[in-house]
Design a protein around this motif. Structure first.
Motif, PDB file in Angstrom:
ATOM      1  N   GLY A   1     -10.089   7.533  -0.720  1.00 31.94           N
ATOM      2  CA  GLY A   1      -8.648   7.925  -0.600  1.00 31.94           C
ATOM      3  C   GLY A   1      -7.786   8.180  -2.022  1.00 31.94           C
ATOM      4  N   HIS A   2      -6.520   8.180  -1.764  1.00 29.50           N
ATOM      5  CA  HIS A   2      -5.614   8.823  -2.757  1.00 29.50           C
ATOM      6  C   HIS A   2      -5.653   7.768  -4.174  1.00 29.50           C
ATOM      7  N   LEU A   3      -5.374   6.492  -3.651  1.00 28.28           N
ATOM      8  CA  LEU A   3      -5.340   5.373  -4.751  1.00 28.28           C
ATOM      9  C   LEU A   3      -6.691   5.248  -5.632  1.00 28.28           C
ATOM     10  N   GLU A   4      -7.558   5.018  -4.886  1.00 25.45           N
ATOM     11  CA  GLU A   4      -8.980   4.864  -5.263  1.00 25.45           C
ATOM     12  C   GLU A   4      -9.592   6.197  -6.287  1.00 25.45           C
ATOM     13  N   GLY A   5      -9.246   7.258  -5.413  1.00 25.68           N
ATOM     14  CA  GLY A   5      -9.584   8.768  -6.083  1.00 25.68           C
ATOM     15  C   GLY A   5      -9.003   8.667  -7.588  1.00 25.68           C
ATOM     16  N   TRP A   6      -7.620   8.235  -7.738  1.00 28.00           N
ATOM     17  CA  TRP A   6      -7.162   8.530  -8.763  1.00 28.00           C
ATOM     18  C   TRP A   6      -7.547   7.416  -9.762  1.00 28.00           C
ATOM     19  N   PHE A   7      -7.907   6.295  -9.295  1.00 27.41           N
ATOM     20  CA  PHE A   7      -8.653   5.129 -10.191  1.00 27.41           C
ATOM     21  C   PHE A   7      -9.635   5.610 -10.721  1.00 27.41           C
ATOM     22  N   LEU A   8     -10.442   6.094  -9.922  1.00 32.51           N
ATOM     23  CA  LEU A   8     -11.827   6.740 -10.424  1.00 32.51           C
ATOM     24  C   LEU A   8     -11.602   7.916 -11.355  1.00 32.51           C
ATOM     25  N   ARG A   9     -10.489   8.787 -11.077  1.00 27.36           N
ATOM     26  CA  ARG A   9     -10.413   9.745 -12.072  1.00 27.36           C
ATOM     27  C   ARG A   9     -10.102   9.159 -13.426  1.00 27.36           C
ATOM     28  N   PHE A  10      -9.335   8.182 -13.611  1.00 28.73           N
ATOM     29  CA  PHE A  10      -8.813   7.595 -14.683  1.00 28.73           C
ATOM     30  C   PHE A  10     -10.246   6.927 -15.560  1.00 28.73           C
ATOM     31  N   LEU A  11     -11.038   6.204 -14.524  1.00 24.53           N
ATOM     32  CA  LEU A  11     -12.269   5.726 -15.244  1.00 24.53           C
ATOM     33  C   LEU A  11     -12.979   6.761 -15.988  1.00 24.53           C
ATOM     34  N   VAL A  12     -13.316   7.906 -15.375  1.00 24.02           N
ATOM     35  CA  VAL A  12     -13.880   9.117 -15.691  1.00 24.02           C
ATOM     36  C   VAL A  12     -13.160   9.611 -16.965  1.00 24.02           C
ATOM     37  N   GLY A  13     -12.255   9.847 -16.929  1.00 22.34           N
ATOM     38  CA  GLY A  13     -11.474  10.233 -18.259  1.00 22.34           C
ATOM     39  C   GLY A  13     -11.306   9.266 -19.258  1.00 22.34           C
ATOM     40  N   MET A  14     -11.227   8.283 -19.091  1.00 22.33           N
ATOM     41  CA  MET A  14     -10.861   7.306 -20.174  1.00 22.33           C
ATOM     42  C   MET A  14     -12.374   6.758 -20.850  1.00 22.33           C
ATOM     43  N   THR A  15     -13.348   6.984 -19.958  1.00 17.75           N
ATOM     44  CA  THR A  15     -14.688   6.754 -20.327  1.00 17.75           C
ATOM     45  C   THR A  15     -15.368   7.997 -21.297  1.00 17.75           C
ATOM     46  N   GLY A  16     -14.694   9.260 -20.771  1.00 17.16           N
ATOM     47  CA  GLY A  16     -15.591  10.374 -21.399  1.00 17.16           C
ATOM     48  C   GLY A  16     -16.761  10.859 -20.613  1.00 17.16           C
TER      49      GLY A  16
ATOM     50  N   ASP B   1       0.720  -1.058  -0.086  1.00 25.45           N
ATOM     51  CA  ASP B   1      -0.069   0.065   0.021  1.00 25.45           C
ATOM     52  C   ASP B   1       0.781   1.310  -0.015  1.00 25.45           C
ATOM     53  N   PRO B   2       1.875   1.474   0.879  1.00 23.30           N
ATOM     54  CA  PRO B   2       2.807   2.854   0.892  1.00 23.30           C
ATOM     55  C   PRO B   2       3.321   2.892  -0.508  1.00 23.30           C
ATOM     56  N   TYR B   3       3.875   1.764  -1.125  1.00 26.89           N
ATOM     57  CA  TYR B   3       4.567   1.622  -2.636  1.00 26.89           C
ATOM     58  C   TYR B   3       3.372   2.327  -3.625  1.00 26.89           C
ATOM     59  N   LEU B   4       2.128   1.793  -3.579  1.00 24.44           N
ATOM     60  CA  LEU B   4       1.198   2.219  -4.614  1.00 24.44           C
ATOM     61  C   LEU B   4       0.770   3.552  -4.299  1.00 24.44           C
ATOM     62  N   ASP B   5       0.813   4.076  -2.917  1.00 26.84           N
ATOM     63  CA  ASP B   5       0.218   5.424  -2.811  1.00 26.84           C
ATOM     64  C   ASP B   5       1.597   6.443  -3.294  1.00 26.84           C
ATOM     65  N   ALA B   6       2.875   5.821  -3.104  1.00 23.28           N
ATOM     66  CA  ALA B   6       4.124   6.873  -3.557  1.00 23.28           C
ATOM     67  C   ALA B   6       4.070   6.832  -4.953  1.00 23.28           C
ATOM     68  N   MET B   7       3.864   5.753  -5.518  1.00 21.20           N
ATOM     69  CA  MET B   7       4.031   5.909  -7.203  1.00 21.20           C
ATOM     70  C   MET B   7       2.769   6.058  -7.881  1.00 21.20           C
ATOM     71  N   THR B   8       1.529   6.713  -7.169  1.00 16.15           N
ATOM     72  CA  THR B   8       0.404   7.224  -7.842  1.00 16.15           C
ATOM     73  C   THR B   8       0.672   8.829  -7.608  1.00 16.15           C
ATOM     74  N   THR B   9       0.105   9.518  -8.726  1.00 16.55           N
ATOM     75  CA  THR B   9       0.235  10.937  -8.799  1.00 16.55           C
ATOM     76  C   THR B   9      -0.293  11.405  -7.492  1.00 16.55           C
ATOM     77  N   ALA B  10       0.326  12.609  -7.028  1.00 16.33           N
ATOM     78  CA  ALA B  10      -0.045  13.242  -5.447  1.00 16.33           C
ATOM     79  C   ALA B  10      -1.711  13.753  -5.581  1.00 16.33           C
ATOM     80  N   PRO B  11      -2.642  13.737  -4.819  1.00 17.88           N
ATOM     81  CA  PRO B  11      -3.821  14.316  -5.006  1.00 17.88           C
ATOM     82  C   PRO B  11      -3.795  15.823  -4.788  1.00 17.88           C
ATOM     83  N   SER B  12      -4.701  16.562  -5.352  1.00 16.74           N
ATOM     84  CA  SER B  12      -4.856  18.126  -5.380  1.00 16.74           C
ATOM     85  C   SER B  12      -4.793  18.421  -3.806  1.00 16.74           C
ATOM     86  N   ALA B  13      -4.465  19.732  -3.663  1.00 16.25           N
ATOM     87  CA  ALA B  13      -4.412  20.315  -2.425  1.00 16.25           C
ATOM     88  C   ALA B  13      -5.864  20.168  -1.653  1.00 16.25           C
ATOM     89  N   ALA B  14      -7.100  20.256  -2.520  1.00 11.08           N
ATOM     90  CA  ALA B  14      -8.212  20.169  -1.821  1.00 11.08           C
ATOM     91  C   ALA B  14      -8.576  18.876  -1.363  1.00 11.08           C
TER      92      ALA B  14
END
Ligand SMILES: C[S@@+](CC[C@H](N)C(=O)[O-])C[C@H]1O[C@@H](n2cnc3c(N)ncnc32)[C@H](O)[C@@H]1O
Length: 268
Positions: free
Chosen positions: A87-102, A49-62
């Motif tokens: 949280g961080h990892l799943e938040g970015w995963f969801l962002r990618f899904l939104v972006g990839m599906t348009g 988990d710490p590795y996944l967090d460290a290798m995932t783009t940082a979250p926004s300040a908000a």
């Protein structure tokens, strides 16, 4: 001071068990080979988990601020707790899904303090929206306050009340969505999916993303809680439904992607 989050995913539960075992390990009793292998397995689990967090783009300040405030809040004895935050990892995963599906129109069922709603709102294009359902008025107010501090907070439409009622009202009003994130009460999942599939709420080609489908390992280790039993039965029903195609991804506590089955040519 607030407590550190409890382990609530299969990997973090394994990591805690192995860390405990290794702390009390008697090398002389088990022999150096077994002791070494146990420590290796512990490191594999505890480091993931710490590795996944460290290798995932940082979250926004908000989002970082929202997480800090959620962790710092004193959640009294009610049903809400800091561990609900995606949280961080799943938040970015969801962002990618939104972006990839348009996806332009996103529905969230179960908002809590708003982490996943805000993460998805950061990805949708201008003019898009996230409709976020939440039953608890106080936590909805917490989330609204954080959304007002974000430049994309005005893309989130918070609807307070039992999600089944909110969904039924949205369906009657002719609303529809490209992507739906299901993350509310686990015994309600089957009803939410049924509502999505039997109304026009889920657009043709739409994607349903369901959280906690590993439910701390209960569906495959033996369900011992109402949530574990609800998820075990939900997963079985989805797997047996010929209208659907799905993939269960072992991200955090399990995320299942579901879509209507596509008609394909027979292989020649
Ligand atoms: C796991 S949390 C959601 C976490 C959130 N998606 C995130 O990323 O931080 C589940 C939320 O669903 C809400 N909830 C539970 N039952 C509900 C219902 N029947 N209708 C709407 N919301 C519900 C709870 O109050 C809680 O805030």
């Amino acid at each position: 001071m607030t407590d550190a989050p409890r382990p609530v995913t299969p990997v973090s539960l394994v990591a805690v068990e192995l860390t405990d075992l290794c702390r009390t390990l008697d090398d002389a009793a088990v022999g150096p080979e077994v002791a070494g292998r146990l420590r290796r397995v512990r490191d594999l689990a505890a480091g993931l988990d710490p590795y996944l967090d460290a290798m995932t783009t940082a979250p926004s300040a908000a989002l970082a601020d929202l997480e800090t405030r959620t962790r710092g809040h004193v959640w009294s004895d009610g049903p809400l707790e800091q561990e609900m935050l995606s949280g961080h990892l799943e938040g970015w995963f969801l962002r990618f899904l939104v972006g990839m599906t348009g996806a332009q129109d996103v529905l969230e069922i179960g908002m809590f303090t708003g982490y996943s709603a805000l993460a998805m709102a950061e990805e949708i294009p201008r003019g898009g929206r996230v409709v976020a359902c939440e039953v608890d008025e106080d936590v909805a107010a917490f989330a609204r306050d954080r959304f007002s501090a974000s430049p994309v907070g005005n893309r989130i439409d918070v609807r307070v009340g039992p999600a089944a009622d909110t969904l039924a009202r949205a369906a009657r009003a002719g609303e529809s969505f490209d992507l739906v994130f299901v993350d509310a009460d686990k015994p309600g999942y089957a009803q939410y999916l049924d509502l999505l599939l039997t109304t026009d709420l889920l657009r043709p080609g739409g994607l349903v993303v369901v959280d906690n489908t590993l439910m701390q390992g209960e569906p495959y280790c033996g369900a011992t809680t109402p949530n574990g039993r609800a998820i075990a039965s939900f997963n079985q029903a989805v797997a047996a439904d010929p209208r659907l195609e799905q993939v269960l991804i072992p991200l955090r506590d399990g995320v299942t992607l579901i879509r209507r089955a596509r008609v394909r040519d027979e292989p020649s």
